[in-house]
Design an enzyme around this catalytic site. Sequence first.
Site, PDB file in Angstrom:
ATOM      1  N   ASP A   1       0.862  -1.185   0.000  1.00 44.91           N
ATOM      2  CA  ASP A   1       0.000   0.000   0.000  1.00 44.91           C
ATOM      3  C   ASP A   1       0.893   1.228   0.000  1.00 44.91           C
ATOM      4  O   ASP A   1       2.113   1.110  -0.048  1.00 44.91           O
ATOM      5  CB  ASP A   1      -0.924   0.000   1.230  1.00 44.91           C
TER       6      ASP A   1
ATOM      7  N   ASP B   1       1.368   4.784   2.331  1.00 44.87           N
ATOM      8  CA  ASP B   1       0.965   5.370   3.612  1.00 44.87           C
ATOM      9  C   ASP B   1       1.332   6.850   3.664  1.00 44.87           C
ATOM     10  O   ASP B   1       2.464   7.227   3.343  1.00 44.87           O
ATOM     11  CB  ASP B   1       1.699   4.658   4.759  1.00 44.87           C
TER      12      ASP B   1
ATOM     13  N   ASP C   1      -3.349   4.405   2.692  1.00 45.80           N
ATOM     14  CA  ASP C   1      -3.704   4.792   4.064  1.00 45.80           C
ATOM     15  C   ASP C   1      -3.400   6.269   4.264  1.00 45.80           C
ATOM     16  O   ASP C   1      -2.278   6.716   3.989  1.00 45.80           O
ATOM     17  CB  ASP C   1      -2.863   4.005   5.097  1.00 45.80           C
TER      18      ASP C   1
END
Length: 365
Positions: A204, A206, A289
């Site tokens: 992902d 962040d 995120d």
Amino acid sequence: EEKEEETCSFTVPNYACQRRTQLHHHNPSLSDALTLLAENAELNEDDGRAVAFRRAAAVLKALPAEVTSVSQLKGLPCLGEHSLRVIKDVLKDGSCSEVETTKHSQRFNALKVLTGIFGVGVKTADRWIRDGIFNLQQLRESQTTLNRAQQAGLDHYEDLNQPVTRADADSITEIVQEAVSSLFPGAQVTLTGGFRRGKMTGHDVDFLLTHPEEGREEGLMDKVVSWLDSQGLLLYQKTSRNSYLESRDGPGRPSSNMDRFERCFAIFKLSRGQTSPPAGHQWRAVRVDLVVTPISQFAFALLGWTGSKLFERELRRWAGHEKAMSLSSHALFDKTQKRYLRASSEEEIFTHLGLSFIPPSQRNA
Ligand code: ATP
Ligand code: MN
Ligand code: MN
């Protein structure tokens, strides 16, 4: 003249947060074997065993040269009987039967596939397996009720299990930067997580969002998320409010490692130009995120969200066991002085903790 057998041995400090751990190191086959067993223990909710294997793997990652004989490991911390047995096997045969058996076991593979779905944790995966669901096809055919996150996770399974590249991360950084600076002039976007540690790929991307004036970060998340949504950039998002001040256990003493910042777990939709979608596709899905922090807690949040997970865990263990302090992504509390220690940079936090500063690229424990 007879030559004595020469084996140099290594020394390594006890805690991963006292060590410099580069991304690339000298013992990948040993650390991979131990990491697989750690992963298996995590999937079976055996946390004690998982941490033991993670710590052992981290010691091997920190060694200055390749291990050729177990005798070199004498006196090193965190290497229990079980880990040493695995290491011995890999050194002798190039593999370890426990690792190979695990890697090919039906349960391990089913747990991996099912928890590989965004929104699915080990408890859910374990329940599905007990219901005879071992793969995505069986899940799709089973009529199992999925929540919104799991449905998005299943819909975008392939994309979300493709590594996110550094180029994707940079492209998403630009998008978030653009949103933030047009909506909230002065607010700051910081790339954190694995990419801040220098990783070339991740699962992902962040980000930490903050504003240099305390309190001015309020409302940032809602605005940014609405803007992203209005641009058609979001396939999924779940925003949670900041619950730090309301929490019963109060600042610096969160009941778990989960922090209480306002955050957004999202799935972005990146088009061609922003990324390279798979052949024949116009776009790809990427997990992102976003975390909003007041500037007074920014250094703690940055340290807490840069990782690695083991490095974070070791920092908290060091703080608690060696310094009688309690560290979180919000604050550092000194239990002896009964007060919070302020910091406006990561360096200051390391100093409070009596540790040498370890830069992000060397936190790859
Ligand atoms: P990858 O490249 O696979 O994404 P990563 O190191 O970036 O690896 P993440 O799972 O994205 O891993 O987590 C980044 C950091 O954020 C970790 O250090 C982790 O401790 C922290 N973190 C992740 N989720 C939470 C959470 N819910 N609450 C507090 N900290 C978290
Ligand atoms: Mn990450
Ligand atoms: Mn993350």
